[in-house]
Design an enzyme around this catalytic site. Structure first.
Site, PDB file in Angstrom:
ATOM      1  N   LYS A   1     -11.374  11.236  -1.002  1.00  0.00           N
ATOM      2  CA  LYS A   1     -10.370  11.836  -0.103  1.00  0.00           C
ATOM      3  C   LYS A   1      -9.593  12.938  -0.815  1.00  0.00           C
ATOM      4  O   LYS A   1      -9.319  13.986  -0.228  1.00  0.00           O
ATOM      5  CB  LYS A   1      -9.394  10.752   0.389  1.00  0.00           C
ATOM      6  CG  LYS A   1      -9.990   9.843   1.449  1.00  0.00           C
ATOM      7  CD  LYS A   1      -9.092   8.650   1.744  1.00  0.00           C
ATOM      8  CE  LYS A   1      -9.797   7.665   2.667  1.00  0.00           C
ATOM      9  NZ  LYS A   1      -9.079   6.374   2.797  1.00  0.00           N
TER      10      LYS A   1
ATOM     11  N   ASP B   1      -2.874   7.779   9.180  1.00  0.00           N
ATOM     12  CA  ASP B   1      -3.981   6.906   9.584  1.00  0.00           C
ATOM     13  C   ASP B   1      -3.862   6.521  11.062  1.00  0.00           C
ATOM     14  O   ASP B   1      -4.801   5.989  11.648  1.00  0.00           O
ATOM     15  CB  ASP B   1      -3.941   5.622   8.743  1.00  0.00           C
ATOM     16  CG  ASP B   1      -5.157   5.509   7.836  1.00  0.00           C
ATOM     17  OD1 ASP B   1      -6.091   6.300   8.012  1.00  0.00           O
ATOM     18  OD2 ASP B   1      -5.147   4.612   6.961  1.00  0.00           O
TER      19      ASP B   1
ATOM     20  N   GLN C   1      -4.236   3.094   0.550  1.00  0.00           N
ATOM     21  CA  GLN C   1      -5.659   2.764   0.660  1.00  0.00           C
ATOM     22  C   GLN C   1      -5.789   1.272   1.008  1.00  0.00           C
ATOM     23  O   GLN C   1      -5.305   0.419   0.285  1.00  0.00           O
ATOM     24  CB  GLN C   1      -6.375   3.084  -0.665  1.00  0.00           C
ATOM     25  CG  GLN C   1      -7.859   2.767  -0.675  1.00  0.00           C
ATOM     26  CD  GLN C   1      -8.652   3.570   0.367  1.00  0.00           C
ATOM     27  OE1 GLN C   1      -8.430   4.758   0.533  1.00  0.00           O
ATOM     28  NE2 GLN C   1      -9.537   2.910   1.083  1.00  0.00           N
TER      29      GLN C   1
END
Ligand code: NAP
Length: 284
Positions: free
Chosen positions: A51, A118, A95
């Site tokens: 990422k 997210d 994460q």
């Protein structure tokens, strides 16, 4: 047709690059995504590195907060509070999964909704359910981009979603519903899975069981989106759909190279949108 995610992701990344340039020009700063990695799970470490690489490639800054030994609850919540208050940080990405013993729900809910890139903060999930989405979860919105890019007709379509996770199945079902598909959700207690999947014009699968969906379960000509990602003992990554069989009867995303690149691209898009909203003057 093979529904290759790479050209779709490239298109999104081109928009992201333009968005980054806009933010730099108007505000003199780069969109910034804080990435939190707790514990020493090798797969999580790999995802974070990938990422960060992709963020750097489009000009997004991604300071990382890496704690191989983990953090206790108070220190983690304090870190999130500080990132929430930091005006130079536009997105916060812990994460997942977080190490055992940490209440993931509490951590997600602590993130300021406007920094939840997210799209899984309860406020953002609620807005999606209420038909007023603000931040869309990355994988589901990436699946929708693929379907749109390749011309799947969604209005009035029979759509079947296998899997009902918070991160994929539930939000993806909502996005399909918002586009006027008739949506059926399947899970482990579904009695006859194939009976549902054979009716589907659009079949989305997010389970994590290699080869669960075989060609005899798919309507010829259907649009099949395979979110699954399983590593076989041989080291090969495969999806939930038996790709060699199903690709003969239906349009299907490959694994790897289907949904995966889209998830990363949508995360970066969410970061730019978050920066524009927080800094003002964005297009949306
Ligand atoms: P999850 O939280 O483990 O949920 C799996 C879902 O599948 C559950 O709802 C479960 O039903 C259902 N299920 C399990 N076995 C089933 C069966 N035999 N028949 C019907 N339904 C079944 O998974 P997730 O987080 O959504 O992830 C799913 C897969 O997608 C994983 O392989 C993951 O690695 C992958 N993934 C990929 C990306 C990407 O970017 N490519 C992103 C996210 C996830 P119950 O609710 O009844 O238990």
């Amino acid at each position: 047709m093979i529904l290759d995610g790479n050209p779709v992701a490239e298109r999104v990344l081109a928009e992201v690059r333009a968005g980054v340039a806009r933010v730099r020009e108007r505000h003199g700063v780069a969109p910034t995504l804080a990435v939190l990695l707790l514990g020493n799970d090798p797969a999580s470490g790999l995802y974070v590195r990938s990422k960060k690489r992709m963020a750097a490639s489009v000009g997004i800054t991604s300071p990382d907060y890496v704690y191989p030994e983990g953090l206790d609850r108070a220190a983690l919540l304090d870190l999130i509070d500080r990132l929430n208050a930091d005006r130079t940080v536009h997105g916060i990405l812990p994460q997942l999964p977080l190490p055992k013993g940490i209440d993931e729900d509490e951590v997600i809910a602590r993130i300021a909704p406007e920094k939840d890139v997210d799209g899984i903060h309860p406020v953002n999930m609620g807005r999606l359910l209420g038909g007023q989405p603000a931040v869309l979860p990355c994988t589901p919105s990436g699946c929708m981009e693929i379907l749109d890019h390749y011309g799947a007709k969604l209005e009035g379509a029979e759509a079947v979603m296998i899997g009902r996770s918070r991160i994929v199945g539930k939000p993806l079902a909502q996005l399909l519903l918002a586009r006027h598909a008739t949506v059926t959700m399947c899970h482990t207690r579904t009695r006859d899975l194939a009976d549902h999947t054979r009716r589907a014009d659009v079949l989305c699968v997010a389970v994590g069981r290699a080869g669960l969906v075989t060609a005899d379960m798919v309507k010829p000509g259907a649009w099949v989106v395979d979110v699954g990602n399983t590593r076989l003992p041989s080291g090969q990554w495969v999806g939930d759909v038996d790709f060699p069989g199903v690709s003969h009867v239906a349009h299907v995303t490959p694994v790897p190279g289907g949904v995966g690149p889209m998830t990363r691209a949508m995360l970066l898009r969410n970061t730019v949108l978050a920066a524009e909203r927080q800094l003002g003057g964005g297009l949306r």
